[in-house]
Scaffold this motif. Structure first.
Motif, PDB file in Angstrom:
ATOM      1  N   THR A  66      20.409  51.466  -1.671  1.00 50.74           N
ATOM      2  CA  THR A  66      21.162  51.372  -0.415  1.00 50.74           C
ATOM      3  C   THR A  66      20.742  52.442   0.588  1.00 50.74           C
ATOM      4  O   THR A  66      20.559  52.164   1.780  1.00 50.74           O
ATOM      5  CB  THR A  66      22.672  51.499  -0.690  1.00 50.74           C
ATOM      6  N   LEU A  67      20.572  53.674   0.097  1.00 50.69           N
ATOM      7  CA  LEU A  67      20.359  54.809   0.989  1.00 50.69           C
ATOM      8  C   LEU A  67      18.933  55.331   1.000  1.00 50.69           C
ATOM      9  O   LEU A  67      18.561  56.075   1.905  1.00 50.69           O
ATOM     10  CB  LEU A  67      21.307  55.956   0.599  1.00 50.69           C
ATOM     11  N   GLY A  68      18.158  54.991  -0.012  1.00 47.52           N
ATOM     12  CA  GLY A  68      16.808  55.541  -0.102  1.00 47.52           C
ATOM     13  C   GLY A  68      16.845  56.991  -0.555  1.00 47.52           C
ATOM     14  O   GLY A  68      17.308  57.294  -1.647  1.00 47.52           O
ATOM     15  N   ASP A  69      16.388  57.886   0.286  1.00 45.41           N
ATOM     16  CA  ASP A  69      16.325  59.310  -0.042  1.00 45.41           C
ATOM     17  C   ASP A  69      17.729  59.906  -0.005  1.00 45.41           C
ATOM     18  O   ASP A  69      18.413  59.857   1.020  1.00 45.41           O
ATOM     19  CB  ASP A  69      15.415  60.015   0.974  1.00 45.41           C
ATOM     20  N   LEU A  70      18.163  60.486  -1.112  1.00 44.13           N
ATOM     21  CA  LEU A  70      19.508  61.067  -1.202  1.00 44.13           C
ATOM     22  C   LEU A  70      19.523  62.570  -0.936  1.00 44.13           C
ATOM     23  O   LEU A  70      20.597  63.181  -0.915  1.00 44.13           O
ATOM     24  CB  LEU A  70      20.104  60.802  -2.590  1.00 44.13           C
ATOM     25  N   ARG A  71      18.372  63.155  -0.711  1.00 43.53           N
ATOM     26  CA  ARG A  71      18.281  64.608  -0.584  1.00 43.53           C
ATOM     27  C   ARG A  71      19.176  65.138   0.534  1.00 43.53           C
ATOM     28  O   ARG A  71      19.152  64.644   1.653  1.00 43.53           O
ATOM     29  CB  ARG A  71      16.834  65.035  -0.330  1.00 43.53           C
ATOM     30  N   GLY A  72      19.951  66.172   0.185  1.00 44.15           N
ATOM     31  CA  GLY A  72      20.765  66.857   1.169  1.00 44.15           C
ATOM     32  C   GLY A  72      22.099  66.217   1.475  1.00 44.15           C
ATOM     33  O   GLY A  72      22.915  66.803   2.209  1.00 44.15           O
ATOM     34  N   LYS A  86      30.924  63.526 -15.275  1.00 47.94           N
ATOM     35  CA  LYS A  86      29.946  64.592 -15.509  1.00 47.94           C
ATOM     36  C   LYS A  86      28.499  64.104 -15.416  1.00 47.94           C
ATOM     37  O   LYS A  86      27.673  64.732 -14.745  1.00 47.94           O
ATOM     38  CB  LYS A  86      30.216  65.257 -16.859  1.00 47.94           C
ATOM     39  N   PRO A  87      28.158  62.970 -16.067  1.00 46.51           N
ATOM     40  CA  PRO A  87      26.757  62.545 -15.976  1.00 46.51           C
ATOM     41  C   PRO A  87      26.324  62.115 -14.576  1.00 46.51           C
ATOM     42  O   PRO A  87      25.190  62.395 -14.174  1.00 46.51           O
ATOM     43  CB  PRO A  87      26.650  61.389 -16.986  1.00 46.51           C
ATOM     44  N   ILE A  88      27.198  61.474 -13.796  1.00 47.35           N
ATOM     45  CA  ILE A  88      26.749  61.078 -12.458  1.00 47.35           C
ATOM     46  C   ILE A  88      26.603  62.301 -11.566  1.00 47.35           C
ATOM     47  O   ILE A  88      25.732  62.336 -10.689  1.00 47.35           O
ATOM     48  CB  ILE A  88      27.665  60.013 -11.824  1.00 47.35           C
ATOM     49  N   ALA A  89      27.408  63.332 -11.813  1.00 49.83           N
ATOM     50  CA  ALA A  89      27.216  64.578 -11.065  1.00 49.83           C
ATOM     51  C   ALA A  89      25.849  65.178 -11.374  1.00 49.83           C
ATOM     52  O   ALA A  89      25.154  65.664 -10.464  1.00 49.83           O
ATOM     53  CB  ALA A  89      28.328  65.571 -11.420  1.00 49.83           C
ATOM     54  N   GLN A  90      25.435  65.128 -12.636  1.00 52.46           N
ATOM     55  CA  GLN A  90      24.110  65.635 -13.017  1.00 52.46           C
ATOM     56  C   GLN A  90      23.003  64.826 -12.347  1.00 52.46           C
ATOM     57  O   GLN A  90      22.027  65.390 -11.844  1.00 52.46           O
ATOM     58  CB  GLN A  90      23.944  65.577 -14.540  1.00 52.46           C
ATOM     59  N   LEU A  91      23.154  63.517 -12.319  1.00 51.13           N
ATOM     60  CA  LEU A  91      22.138  62.664 -11.700  1.00 51.13           C
ATOM     61  C   LEU A  91      22.066  62.893 -10.193  1.00 51.13           C
ATOM     62  O   LEU A  91      20.974  62.900  -9.611  1.00 51.13           O
ATOM     63  CB  LEU A  91      22.436  61.191 -11.996  1.00 51.13           C
ATOM     64  N   LEU A  92      23.190  63.090  -9.549  1.00 48.66           N
ATOM     65  CA  LEU A  92      23.204  63.369  -8.117  1.00 48.66           C
ATOM     66  C   LEU A  92      22.551  64.716  -7.820  1.00 48.66           C
ATOM     67  O   LEU A  92      21.833  64.863  -6.824  1.00 48.66           O
ATOM     68  CB  LEU A  92      24.641  63.334  -7.590  1.00 48.66           C
ATOM     69  N   LEU A  93      22.792  65.687  -8.689  1.00 48.54           N
ATOM     70  CA  LEU A  93      22.119  66.992  -8.536  1.00 48.54           C
ATOM     71  C   LEU A  93      20.608  66.840  -8.657  1.00 48.54           C
ATOM     72  O   LEU A  93      19.850  67.439  -7.894  1.00 48.54           O
ATOM     73  CB  LEU A  93      22.635  67.982  -9.588  1.00 48.54           C
ATOM     74  N   GLN A  94      20.178  66.037  -9.632  1.00 46.90           N
ATOM     75  CA  GLN A  94      18.742  65.817  -9.812  1.00 46.90           C
ATOM     76  C   GLN A  94      18.130  65.118  -8.594  1.00 46.90           C
ATOM     77  O   GLN A  94      16.941  65.274  -8.323  1.00 46.90           O
ATOM     78  CB  GLN A  94      18.493  64.997 -11.080  1.00 46.90           C
ATOM     79  N   ALA A  95      18.959  64.361  -7.844  1.00 50.23           N
ATOM     80  CA  ALA A  95      18.488  63.693  -6.631  1.00 50.23           C
ATOM     81  C   ALA A  95      18.610  64.602  -5.405  1.00 50.23           C
ATOM     82  O   ALA A  95      18.434  64.146  -4.276  1.00 50.23           O
ATOM     83  CB  ALA A  95      19.272  62.404  -6.407  1.00 50.23           C
TER      84      ALA A  95
END
Length: 208
Positions: A66-72, A86-95
């Motif tokens: 949907t959004l492409g680049d999630l950085r920032g 907890k796991p989706i927070a980790q994945l969002l951090l990795q992005a």
């Protein structure tokens, strides 16, 4: 010749007389397609390849599509479970998102929500997140699956129910840039990612 088993999933919650932590700990981490074993959780937290919980994995696929680049981007996760929060927070951090984890006891939760470019609701409370909590244009991932009485009084009196998410969908969709429905949203991705994890586990066990 016995058929090899490449993936194991434990359907939670378990009956009260069974300890879910002990049951999950008994699974071979290489076959833990729900990504709940402490080995897989530790690998994920450390940024290493792991079998990742299916709902967070599917949610991330939708966010990137949907959004492409999630950085920032500012991401708020409401919920701190081992299965989703907890796991989706980790994945969002990795992005490379800026991640906040909130929960039902967070102070001024509506204000936290209004700052989020990405809002992930996984708190298990029906329609808790209201439309005026959502930042205009935000992307909302609703992980909640809650049964509430039917809107029809006769059906409700007969004990019939309907499924709603953690977000008040009709209110939020008027504000959000994108939002997942319940049912028919994240749940479909969860099933797809369970199959993906099973294939991944089989390939790794075969040395591929």
């Amino acid at each position: 010749m016995p058929i090899p088993i490449h993936g194991i999933l434990v359907q939670l919650p378990l009956p009260d007389h069974l300890d879910s932590n002990e049951v999950i700990a008994a699974i071979d981490p290489a076959k833990d397609v729900d990504g709940l074993h402490v080995v897989n959780a530790g690998l994920l937290a450390n940024g290493q390849p792991a079998l990742t919980p299916c709902t967070p994995l599917g949610s991330m696929i939708m966010l990137k599509e949907t959004l492409g680049d999630l950085r920032g981007l500012n991401a708020l996760v409401i919920g701190r479970s081992n299965l989703v929060g907890k796991p989706i927070a980790q994945l969002l951090l990795q992005a490379d998102c800026t991640v906040t984890i909130a929960h039902s006891r967070s102070r001024d939760l509506p204000a936290l929500c209004r700052q989020a470019d990405i809002l992930v609701a996984a708190v298990g409370r029906p329609e808790m997140v209201r439309g005026d909590w959502v930042k205009p244009g935000a992307t909302v991932i609703d992980v909640g699956i809650n049964r509430v009485p039917s809107r029809d009084p006769v059906a409700a009196a007969e004990g019939k129910t309907r499924v709603v998410g953690d977000v008040a969908f009709d209110e939020a969709k008027a504000v959000a840039g994108a939002i997942t429905p319940v049912p028919g949203g994240v749940g479909l991705m969860t099933v797809a990612c369970l199959l993906q994890n099973t294939v991944t586990a089989a390939k790794r066990q075969a040395g591929l």
